[in-house]
Design a protein around this motif. Sequence first.
Motif, PDB file in Angstrom:
ATOM      1  N   LEU A 111       0.833  -1.203   0.000  1.00  0.00           N
ATOM      2  CA  LEU A 111       0.000   0.000   0.000  1.00  0.00           C
ATOM      3  C   LEU A 111       0.867   1.252   0.000  1.00  0.00           C
ATOM      4  CD1 LEU A 111      -2.439  -1.112   2.864  1.00  0.00           C
ATOM      5  CD2 LEU A 111      -2.794  -1.364   0.386  1.00  0.00           C
ATOM      6  N   LYS A 112       0.588   2.142  -0.937  1.00  0.00           N
ATOM      7  CA  LYS A 112       1.216   3.465  -0.889  1.00  0.00           C
ATOM      8  C   LYS A 112       0.277   4.326  -0.056  1.00  0.00           C
ATOM      9  CE  LYS A 112       4.012   6.869  -1.863  1.00  0.00           C
ATOM     10  NZ  LYS A 112       5.138   7.074  -0.904  1.00  0.00           N
ATOM     11  N   ARG A 113       0.766   4.709   1.129  1.00  0.00           N
ATOM     12  CA  ARG A 113      -0.119   5.233   2.164  1.00  0.00           C
ATOM     13  C   ARG A 113      -0.364   6.739   2.050  1.00  0.00           C
ATOM     14  NH1 ARG A 113      -0.547   2.383   6.944  1.00  0.00           N
ATOM     15  NH2 ARG A 113      -1.995   4.062   7.418  1.00  0.00           N
ATOM     16  N   GLU A 114      -1.068   7.155   1.005  1.00  0.00           N
ATOM     17  CA  GLU A 114      -1.411   8.576   0.858  1.00  0.00           C
ATOM     18  C   GLU A 114      -2.390   9.036   1.945  1.00  0.00           C
ATOM     19  OE1 GLU A 114      -0.028  10.854  -1.608  1.00  0.00           O
ATOM     20  OE2 GLU A 114       1.325   9.142  -1.361  1.00  0.00           O
ATOM     21  N   ASP A 115      -3.023   8.067   2.596  1.00  0.00           N
ATOM     22  CA  ASP A 115      -3.920   8.429   3.704  1.00  0.00           C
ATOM     23  C   ASP A 115      -3.142   9.052   4.861  1.00  0.00           C
ATOM     24  OD1 ASP A 115      -2.763   5.802   3.995  1.00  0.00           O
ATOM     25  OD2 ASP A 115      -4.043   5.523   5.769  1.00  0.00           O
ATOM     26  N   CYS A 116      -1.811   8.841   4.880  1.00  0.00           N
ATOM     27  CA  CYS A 116      -0.989   9.415   5.955  1.00  0.00           C
ATOM     28  C   CYS A 116      -0.576  10.860   5.686  1.00  0.00           C
ATOM     29  CB  CYS A 116       0.274   8.573   6.154  1.00  0.00           C
ATOM     30  SG  CYS A 116      -0.084   6.912   6.740  1.00  0.00           S
ATOM     31  N   ALA A 117      -0.837  11.353   4.471  1.00  0.00           N
ATOM     32  CA  ALA A 117      -0.463  12.738   4.154  1.00  0.00           C
ATOM     33  C   ALA A 117      -1.386  13.711   4.893  1.00  0.00           C
ATOM     34  CB  ALA A 117      -0.557  12.978   2.644  1.00  0.00           C
ATOM     35  N   HIS A 118      -0.889  14.920   5.103  1.00  0.00           N
ATOM     36  CA  HIS A 118      -1.685  15.964   5.743  1.00  0.00           C
ATOM     37  C   HIS A 118      -3.009  16.145   5.001  1.00  0.00           C
ATOM     38  CE1 HIS A 118      -2.811  19.446   7.918  1.00  0.00           C
ATOM     39  NE2 HIS A 118      -2.440  20.342   7.018  1.00  0.00           N
ATOM     40  N   THR A 119      -4.073  16.297   5.726  1.00  0.00           N
ATOM     41  CA  THR A 119      -5.471  16.374   5.275  1.00  0.00           C
ATOM     42  C   THR A 119      -6.030  15.017   4.852  1.00  0.00           C
ATOM     43  OG1 THR A 119      -5.195  16.908   2.906  1.00  0.00           O
ATOM     44  CG2 THR A 119      -5.151  18.767   4.441  1.00  0.00           C
ATOM     45  N   GLY A 120      -5.196  13.964   4.934  1.00  0.00           N
ATOM     46  CA  GLY A 120      -5.744  12.623   4.804  1.00  0.00           C
ATOM     47  C   GLY A 120      -5.928  12.087   3.407  1.00  0.00           C
ATOM     48  N   ALA A 121      -5.309  12.707   2.423  1.00  0.00           N
ATOM     49  CA  ALA A 121      -5.412  12.199   1.055  1.00  0.00           C
ATOM     50  C   ALA A 121      -4.312  12.803   0.191  1.00  0.00           C
ATOM     51  CB  ALA A 121      -6.782  12.521   0.457  1.00  0.00           C
ATOM     52  N   HIS A 122      -4.134  12.194  -0.987  1.00  0.00           N
ATOM     53  CA  HIS A 122      -3.126  12.680  -1.929  1.00  0.00           C
ATOM     54  C   HIS A 122      -3.408  14.078  -2.431  1.00  0.00           C
ATOM     55  CE1 HIS A 122      -6.364  11.632  -4.614  1.00  0.00           C
ATOM     56  NE2 HIS A 122      -5.726  12.225  -5.604  1.00  0.00           N
ATOM     57  N   LYS A 123      -4.614  14.585  -2.252  1.00  0.00           N
ATOM     58  CA  LYS A 123      -4.997  15.878  -2.818  1.00  0.00           C
ATOM     59  C   LYS A 123      -4.059  17.004  -2.397  1.00  0.00           C
ATOM     60  CE  LYS A 123      -8.811  14.662  -5.036  1.00  0.00           C
ATOM     61  NZ  LYS A 123      -8.855  14.724  -6.523  1.00  0.00           N
ATOM     62  N   ILE A 124      -3.425  16.856  -1.241  1.00  0.00           N
ATOM     63  CA  ILE A 124      -2.559  17.917  -0.722  1.00  0.00           C
ATOM     64  C   ILE A 124      -1.369  18.180  -1.654  1.00  0.00           C
ATOM     65  CG2 ILE A 124      -1.136  16.390   0.734  1.00  0.00           C
ATOM     66  CD1 ILE A 124      -2.384  19.808   1.893  1.00  0.00           C
ATOM     67  N   ASN A 125      -0.848  17.135  -2.322  1.00  0.00           N
ATOM     68  CA  ASN A 125       0.332  17.307  -3.186  1.00  0.00           C
ATOM     69  C   ASN A 125       0.081  18.368  -4.255  1.00  0.00           C
ATOM     70  OD1 ASN A 125       1.252  15.017  -1.807  1.00  0.00           O
ATOM     71  ND2 ASN A 125       0.429  13.643  -3.372  1.00  0.00           N
ATOM     72  N   ASN A 126      -1.067  18.234  -4.893  1.00  0.00           N
ATOM     73  CA  ASN A 126      -1.444  19.123  -5.987  1.00  0.00           C
ATOM     74  C   ASN A 126      -1.679  20.555  -5.489  1.00  0.00           C
ATOM     75  OD1 ASN A 126      -2.677  20.097  -8.435  1.00  0.00           O
ATOM     76  ND2 ASN A 126      -4.674  19.503  -7.625  1.00  0.00           N
ATOM     77  N   VAL A 127      -2.358  20.696  -4.358  1.00  0.00           N
ATOM     78  CA  VAL A 127      -2.702  22.057  -3.918  1.00  0.00           C
ATOM     79  C   VAL A 127      -1.484  22.800  -3.377  1.00  0.00           C
ATOM     80  CG1 VAL A 127      -5.116  21.474  -3.473  1.00  0.00           C
ATOM     81  CG2 VAL A 127      -3.482  21.412  -1.599  1.00  0.00           C
ATOM     82  N   VAL A 128      -0.526  22.070  -2.819  1.00  0.00           N
ATOM     83  CA  VAL A 128       0.712  22.753  -2.398  1.00  0.00           C
ATOM     84  C   VAL A 128       1.366  23.377  -3.631  1.00  0.00           C
ATOM     85  CG1 VAL A 128       3.071  22.378  -1.564  1.00  0.00           C
ATOM     86  CG2 VAL A 128       1.144  21.410  -0.305  1.00  0.00           C
ATOM     87  N   GLY A 129       1.456  22.603  -4.700  1.00  0.00           N
ATOM     88  CA  GLY A 129       2.076  23.107  -5.926  1.00  0.00           C
ATOM     89  C   GLY A 129       1.303  24.262  -6.539  1.00  0.00           C
ATOM     90  N   GLN A 130      -0.015  24.074  -6.704  1.00  0.00           N
ATOM     91  CA  GLN A 130      -0.805  25.145  -7.328  1.00  0.00           C
ATOM     92  C   GLN A 130      -0.908  26.368  -6.425  1.00  0.00           C
ATOM     93  OE1 GLN A 130      -4.217  24.477  -9.871  1.00  0.00           O
ATOM     94  NE2 GLN A 130      -4.005  22.256  -9.668  1.00  0.00           N
ATOM     95  N   GLY A 131      -0.944  26.151  -5.105  1.00  0.00           N
ATOM     96  CA  GLY A 131      -0.990  27.282  -4.176  1.00  0.00           C
ATOM     97  C   GLY A 131       0.270  28.133  -4.297  1.00  0.00           C
ATOM     98  N   LEU A 132       1.426  27.468  -4.324  1.00  0.00           N
ATOM     99  CA  LEU A 132       2.688  28.202  -4.477  1.00  0.00           C
ATOM    100  C   LEU A 132       2.741  28.913  -5.831  1.00  0.00           C
ATOM    101  CD1 LEU A 132       5.227  25.643  -2.945  1.00  0.00           C
ATOM    102  CD2 LEU A 132       4.502  27.836  -1.947  1.00  0.00           C
ATOM    103  N   LEU A 133       2.182  28.271  -6.850  1.00  0.00           N
ATOM    104  CA  LEU A 133       2.176  28.887  -8.179  1.00  0.00           C
ATOM    105  C   LEU A 133       1.255  30.112  -8.202  1.00  0.00           C
ATOM    106  CD1 LEU A 133       3.200  28.711 -11.100  1.00  0.00           C
ATOM    107  CD2 LEU A 133       1.246  27.233 -11.613  1.00  0.00           C
ATOM    108  N   ALA A 134       0.109  30.001  -7.530  1.00  0.00           N
ATOM    109  CA  ALA A 134      -0.816  31.144  -7.446  1.00  0.00           C
ATOM    110  C   ALA A 134      -0.108  32.328  -6.783  1.00  0.00           C
ATOM    111  CB  ALA A 134      -2.072  30.760  -6.658  1.00  0.00           C
ATOM    112  N   ARG A 135       0.612  32.045  -5.698  1.00  0.00           N
ATOM    113  CA  ARG A 135       1.318  33.115  -4.998  1.00  0.00           C
ATOM    114  C   ARG A 135       2.381  33.732  -5.902  1.00  0.00           C
ATOM    115  NH1 ARG A 135       4.596  31.702   0.327  1.00  0.00           N
ATOM    116  NH2 ARG A 135       6.107  31.131  -1.274  1.00  0.00           N
ATOM    117  N   ARG A 136       3.094  32.867  -6.615  1.00  0.00           N
ATOM    118  CA  ARG A 136       4.139  33.340  -7.527  1.00  0.00           C
ATOM    119  C   ARG A 136       3.550  34.235  -8.625  1.00  0.00           C
ATOM    120  NH1 ARG A 136       9.200  31.035  -9.620  1.00  0.00           N
ATOM    121  NH2 ARG A 136       9.333  31.484 -11.842  1.00  0.00           N
TER     122      ARG A 136
END
Lengths: 269, 401
Positions: B83-108
Amino acid sequence: MNRIDLTFTKLAAANRKALVAYLTAGDPDFDTSLAILRTACASGVDVVELGVPFSDPTCDGPVIQAASERALRAGMSLSRSLRLAAALRETVETPIVLFSYYNPLFKYGLARIAEEAASAGVDGMLVVDLPPEEAGPLADALAGRSIHLIRLAAPTTRPDRIRMLADGAGGFLYLISRTGVTGTGGLDYDEVARHAALVKSLCPHPVCIGFGISHGNDAHALAPLADGIIVGSALVRLIAEAPAGADLPGLVAAKIRELRDGMDASCVS
Amino acid sequence: MNAPLIGNYPDATGHFGPYGGRYVGETLIAALTDLEAAWREAQDDPGFMSEFRAMLKHYAARPTPLDFAARLSDHIGGARIYLKREDCAHTGAHKINNVVGQGLLARRMGKRNVIAETGAGQHGVATATIAARLGMSCKVFMGAEDVRRQAPNVLRMRLLGAEVVPVTSGTSTLKDAMNEALRYWVAEVEHTFYIIGTVSGPHPYPAMVRDLQRVIGDEARRQMLEQVGRLPDLLVACVGGGSNAMGLFYPFLDDPCAMLGAEAAGEGLDTPHHAASISGGSPGALHGAMTYLLQNDEGQIHEAWSISAGLDYPGVGPEHALLHDLGRVQYQGVTDREAVEAFQLLCRFEGIIPALESSHALAAAIREAGKRPKTDAILVCLSGRGDKDLEHITAYMKANP
């Protein structure tokens, strides 16, 4: 000659502006829709945009969304929209632009829609979510037929792109007056005027302005800026808000006369 | 299958073979070309990428573990399940990976307002999270039906300072939330960054979200080699829009690994109640991309159906459409019932409560494990945790004993 081209040539010769009317096909039902369209054409509309209802109209505001839902509930579809166009063509010579999202056309088959639209007497197609970069297959399907693929320009469109859009435009260029979806918000006439002047200077074809035009005074202010104005939600709203049993063709015709009067008052030769 | 797939798609115009592209109104074109350019520059900027990686590590809790499901594997008696445990990521799902990237891009890009669509609420929560962290205002569009079904996530978003906008048009679910987010964006395009939650939408979103999610597969590939000493024989992930699946699959595309995408078959592919766009749909254009859609013969979009709100979408990312056509990934339906059974097995045998979305991947993996020898290794993306689903699944089990 394509009826759209013929219409704009005649209007230019008479120093008049085009009134382009959008109505959702089959709203509120097939027969009433046909009656409204016929009356509209007899009341001063120069070009009809016949909207194909779609389940997911992302470019439209609440008024046209609701019209789409009414029409779909009444059994409307692309094939029935074509039948409506053909029925309208039996009695009027007004140019008809089939106004659609891409998916219904794509799913129907581009060669098939090109052929059936031509035999229904359609003169143009305007596909709101199909920028020129994606329009190759539809343009190919329409090649050799007297159907223009109408392009849109937006307030966010930059000059180099306006040139590109204008270069390949057919019929007229639809200039979106402001950001946002159809039928909402007020218009900043000065801002529309600035952008319209830029687009007019770059476009060799007629330019018509649409989005947010609801009253005679909007028509009065905007008609001089371009070659025509496009009205949609203001007409569709009448259908939505009319009490049961109302004379819908009469209500739409009265609104069209209001807009026509507004335009003509500011564009007398 | 011999031509490399990594790095070859999309082409310069944003197409994955016949899929993808940019099917949007003219008003959005400038914003999308700006976004494409900004994303290309950001990817080439070592400062941006190192900030992204640091935030994934310290904020999102990456790398997530690769976890051998020993008891579950023994119970099935076939291939070994990892099992690749994306449930262990902050907020409980893989969705955080994408929003960290897009959030930083929005700020940029100097955008202070972000918007998002959400179905199950996981992407909405992730977006609200990153907006709070980066000090941005956040609006989340959510179908009114989903607002009702996913009340805990609505509460989370509000606690995080986001405004949740219930959408009542159409079917009041994820596709309508996306319609409404697009409508809002077209009006406020100058100051607003639209954080799309999956590998869908107009170019550059499918490629950008994939590239932000590929961290799942990059980590898992390294972890398999380190912990197991070899690559997996089969990769399995659930596919709604398909971002966790693209994230897992992408770094393995040129490896000799089979791949399986589990689509939500709802009450069955032979019923109208499913959300399997590839297994049960046909090509068309929606929400900015050419892809597989659930639709009728005249191109009207069908309502999707799944027990899992996160898979309840009538389309799929365009790269999945291509991978299907190429035969590189097999897509199979998993019914509500099969997903719930897999959910229960993972709870009982491994002490992990998976999301209903991820339970679809587990069910497909369990099905495959039973057919394969014990020497095979199956890698499953456990894309999220199931806390949000407890009420829903309890009700389902009561109604379907």
